[in-house]
Scaffold this motif. Structure first.
Motif, short mmCIF file in Angstrom:
data_model
loop_
_atom_site.label_atom_id
_atom_site.label_comp_id
_atom_site.label_asym_id
_atom_site.label_seq_id
_atom_site.Cartn_x
_atom_site.Cartn_y
_atom_site.Cartn_z
N THR A 217 1.76 -10.05 6.63
CA THR A 217 2.28 -9.50 5.37
C THR A 217 1.59 -10.15 4.18
O THR A 217 1.54 -11.37 4.07
CB THR A 217 3.80 -9.74 5.28
OG1 THR A 217 4.42 -9.10 6.39
CG2 THR A 217 4.38 -9.19 4.00
N THR A 218 1.07 -9.30 3.31
CA THR A 218 0.43 -9.78 2.08
C THR A 218 1.30 -9.35 0.91
O THR A 218 1.65 -8.17 0.79
CB THR A 218 -0.98 -9.16 1.93
OG1 THR A 218 -1.73 -9.47 3.11
CG2 THR A 218 -1.70 -9.71 0.72
N LEU A 219 1.66 -10.30 0.07
CA LEU A 219 2.47 -9.99 -1.11
C LEU A 219 1.62 -10.14 -2.36
O LEU A 219 0.95 -11.17 -2.53
CB LEU A 219 3.68 -10.94 -1.21
CG LEU A 219 4.70 -10.90 -0.06
CD1 LEU A 219 5.81 -11.92 -0.32
CD2 LEU A 219 5.30 -9.52 0.08
N VAL B 250 6.93 -7.53 -6.93
CA VAL B 250 6.14 -8.01 -5.79
C VAL B 250 6.09 -6.89 -4.74
O VAL B 250 7.13 -6.42 -4.28
CB VAL B 250 6.77 -9.28 -5.18
CG1 VAL B 250 6.03 -9.70 -3.92
CG2 VAL B 250 6.79 -10.41 -6.20
N ARG C 286 9.03 -13.69 -1.16
CA ARG C 286 9.20 -12.90 -2.38
C ARG C 286 10.00 -13.69 -3.42
O ARG C 286 9.67 -13.73 -4.60
CB ARG C 286 9.96 -11.63 -2.00
CG ARG C 286 9.93 -10.52 -2.99
CD ARG C 286 10.82 -9.41 -2.48
NE ARG C 286 10.17 -8.60 -1.48
CZ ARG C 286 9.40 -7.56 -1.77
NH1 ARG C 286 9.20 -7.23 -3.03
NH2 ARG C 286 8.83 -6.85 -0.82
N VAL D 210 2.59 -4.50 10.70
CA VAL D 210 3.17 -5.78 10.26
C VAL D 210 2.95 -6.86 11.32
O VAL D 210 2.76 -8.04 11.00
CB VAL D 210 4.68 -5.61 9.91
CG1 VAL D 210 5.48 -5.09 11.09
CG2 VAL D 210 5.28 -6.91 9.41
N TYR E 194 0.39 -14.78 1.73
CA TYR E 194 0.14 -14.14 3.03
C TYR E 194 0.96 -14.84 4.11
O TYR E 194 0.97 -16.08 4.19
CB TYR E 194 -1.36 -14.21 3.39
CG TYR E 194 -1.59 -13.67 4.78
CD1 TYR E 194 -1.59 -12.31 5.03
CD2 TYR E 194 -1.73 -14.54 5.87
CE1 TYR E 194 -1.73 -11.81 6.32
CE2 TYR E 194 -1.88 -14.06 7.16
CZ TYR E 194 -1.87 -12.69 7.37
OH TYR E 194 -1.99 -12.20 8.65
N THR F 147 9.51 -12.79 4.76
CA THR F 147 8.94 -12.06 3.61
C THR F 147 9.89 -12.10 2.42
O THR F 147 9.46 -12.30 1.28
CB THR F 147 8.63 -10.60 4.02
OG1 THR F 147 7.69 -10.64 5.09
CG2 THR F 147 8.07 -9.80 2.87
N CYS F 148 11.17 -11.97 2.69
CA CYS F 148 12.17 -12.02 1.62
C CYS F 148 12.15 -13.39 0.93
O CYS F 148 12.22 -13.49 -0.29
CB CYS F 148 13.53 -11.70 2.22
SG CYS F 148 14.92 -12.12 1.20
N ALA G 236 4.70 -5.45 -0.96
CA ALA G 236 4.30 -5.96 0.36
C ALA G 236 3.29 -5.01 1.01
O ALA G 236 3.48 -3.79 0.97
CB ALA G 236 5.53 -6.10 1.25
N HIS G 237 2.24 -5.57 1.59
CA HIS G 237 1.21 -4.78 2.27
C HIS G 237 0.99 -5.35 3.66
O HIS G 237 1.00 -6.57 3.84
CB HIS G 237 -0.11 -4.82 1.49
CG HIS G 237 0.00 -4.25 0.12
ND1 HIS G 237 -0.48 -3.01 -0.22
CD2 HIS G 237 0.58 -4.75 -1.00
CE1 HIS G 237 -0.21 -2.76 -1.49
NE2 HIS G 237 0.43 -3.81 -1.99
N HIS G 238 0.76 -4.47 4.62
CA HIS G 238 0.43 -4.92 5.97
C HIS G 238 -0.94 -4.35 6.30
O HIS G 238 -1.06 -3.43 7.10
CB HIS G 238 1.49 -4.43 6.96
CG HIS G 238 2.90 -4.71 6.50
ND1 HIS G 238 3.40 -5.99 6.40
CD2 HIS G 238 3.88 -3.89 6.08
CE1 HIS G 238 4.64 -5.93 5.94
NE2 HIS G 238 4.96 -4.67 5.73
#
Ligand SMILES: Nc1nc2c(ncn2[C@@H]2O[C@H](COP(=O)(O)OP(=O)(O)OP(=O)(O)O)[C@@H](O)[C@H]2O)c(=O)[nH]1
Ligand SMILES: [Mg+2]
Ligand SMILES: [Mg+2]
Length: 299
Positions: free
Chosen positions: A240-242, A274, A89, A235, A102, A85-86, A276-278
């Protein structure tokens, strides 16, 4: 560049003055360039079709082995997911026009807005920029996530470009990746629970799960191990949706007009960051809550 040019001074004395002769080299190199330039025509045109969303999907190369060798936790390693995820991003923050991404497991999909003209929509440029920025970030930030686990060799990521002409197609693509996340995570959760808590060998666990449906897997977890799959971390179940989010920020600023004493004023400015959503991206709710991600189909 200068070359000697002979000339005669009054009284018949011969001498040399230096005059620029760069033009001689320029014209010959221009000839050489034009002689070789035809090779440019061997390049194929990979411009992405207009009005389509451009999706770049990256996937870790041979991560089955990479995960083993770097002692990833089974079935999910939060350090590995955090690092993915990092890195994603970093891709969104450093490259233009990505509206949503995603990720799950060892993959991440990046969606460029359909009106993007970044790198003249050239597929190879878009894909290689995403892949290299992601890979270098993965290595660069490794230590932040795997403190005690050295990186043993450079990981690689393959990439592909897919175009989606409608919002429905793009949503179905993201739904497909999230459904894949769910199917794999449910299987892996039961599989490793049977091994780690149930004492089965990996072969026995595999046999036990052969031909089972989702409901059977949920039942094994619940009745044999008291695990409610729906309470497992989001998660892991949803990936993970950014997305880009607007952040209102109020800061104090000193303002000083000529001949006046300085004054402190509160200034509110909007920053993009940015987020992050799970969460579920298959249903409508996410898209209704974030109506600005997708562009109008009729534009
Ligand atoms: N233990 C563990 N393994 C993981 C995790 N995330 C990804 N993996 C491993 O990474 C693999 C990713 O699957 P694939 O992308 O289909 O396979 P691959 O081995 O990367 O092979 P290619 O993508 O074809 O190069 C999984 O099968 C796991 O073995 C994790 O959090 N924990
Ligand atoms: Mg892989
Ligand atoms: Mg994969």
């Amino acid at each position: 560049m200068f070359g000697p040019v002979p000339c005669r001074l009054p009284g018949g004395i011969k001498t040399c003055i230096l005059r620029p002769v760069a033009c001689v080299f320029t014209s010959s190199s221009r000839m050489a360039k034009s002689k070789f330039e035809y090779v440019r025509n061997f390049e194929t045109d990979d411009t992405c079709l207009k009005n389509c969303y451009i999706v770049v999907r990256l996937d870790g190369r041979n991560f089955h082995k990479f995960a083993e060798q770097h002692n990833f936790m089974k079935p999910n390693d939060d350090r590995a997911l955090g690092l993915m995820t990092c890195s994603a991003r970093s891709v969104m923050e450093d490259l233009d026009d990505i509206i949503i991404s995603y990720g799950q497991s060892d993959e991440f999909s990046f969606v460029f807005k359909r009106t993007s003209n970044w790198f003249k929509r050239r597929a190879s440029k878009l894909m290689t920029h995403v892949a290299s920025q992601f890979s270098s970030s993965y290595v660069f930030y490794w230590r932040d996530y795997f403190r005690d686990q050295p990186l043993l060799y450079p990981p690689g990521f393959d990439g592909r470009v897919v175009l989606y002409p409608t919002n429905r197609n793009l949503r179905d693509y993201l739904s497909w990746r999230q459904a894949d996340c769910h199917v794999n995570n449910l299987y892996n959760t039961v599989f490793w629970t049977l091994v780690q808590k149930g004492g089965l060998t990996t072969t026995q666990a595999e046999d036990r799960l052969k031909g089972t449906l989702a409901a059977d897997k949920n039942e094994i977890l619940f009745s044999e191990f008291d695990i409610n799959y729906n309470k497992e971390p989001l998660v892991h179940r949803k990936g993970t949706t950014l997305i880009w989010e607007k952040l209102e920020e109020t800061v104090t600023k000193s303002v000083k007009l000529p001949n006046e004493a300085g004054e402190e004023v509160l200034v509110t400015r909007t920053r993009r960051r940015v987020g992050a959503h799970h969460c579920d991206v298959i249903g409508n709710q996410f898209w209704e809550e974030h109506p600005n991600i997708l562009e109008d189909d009729n534009c």
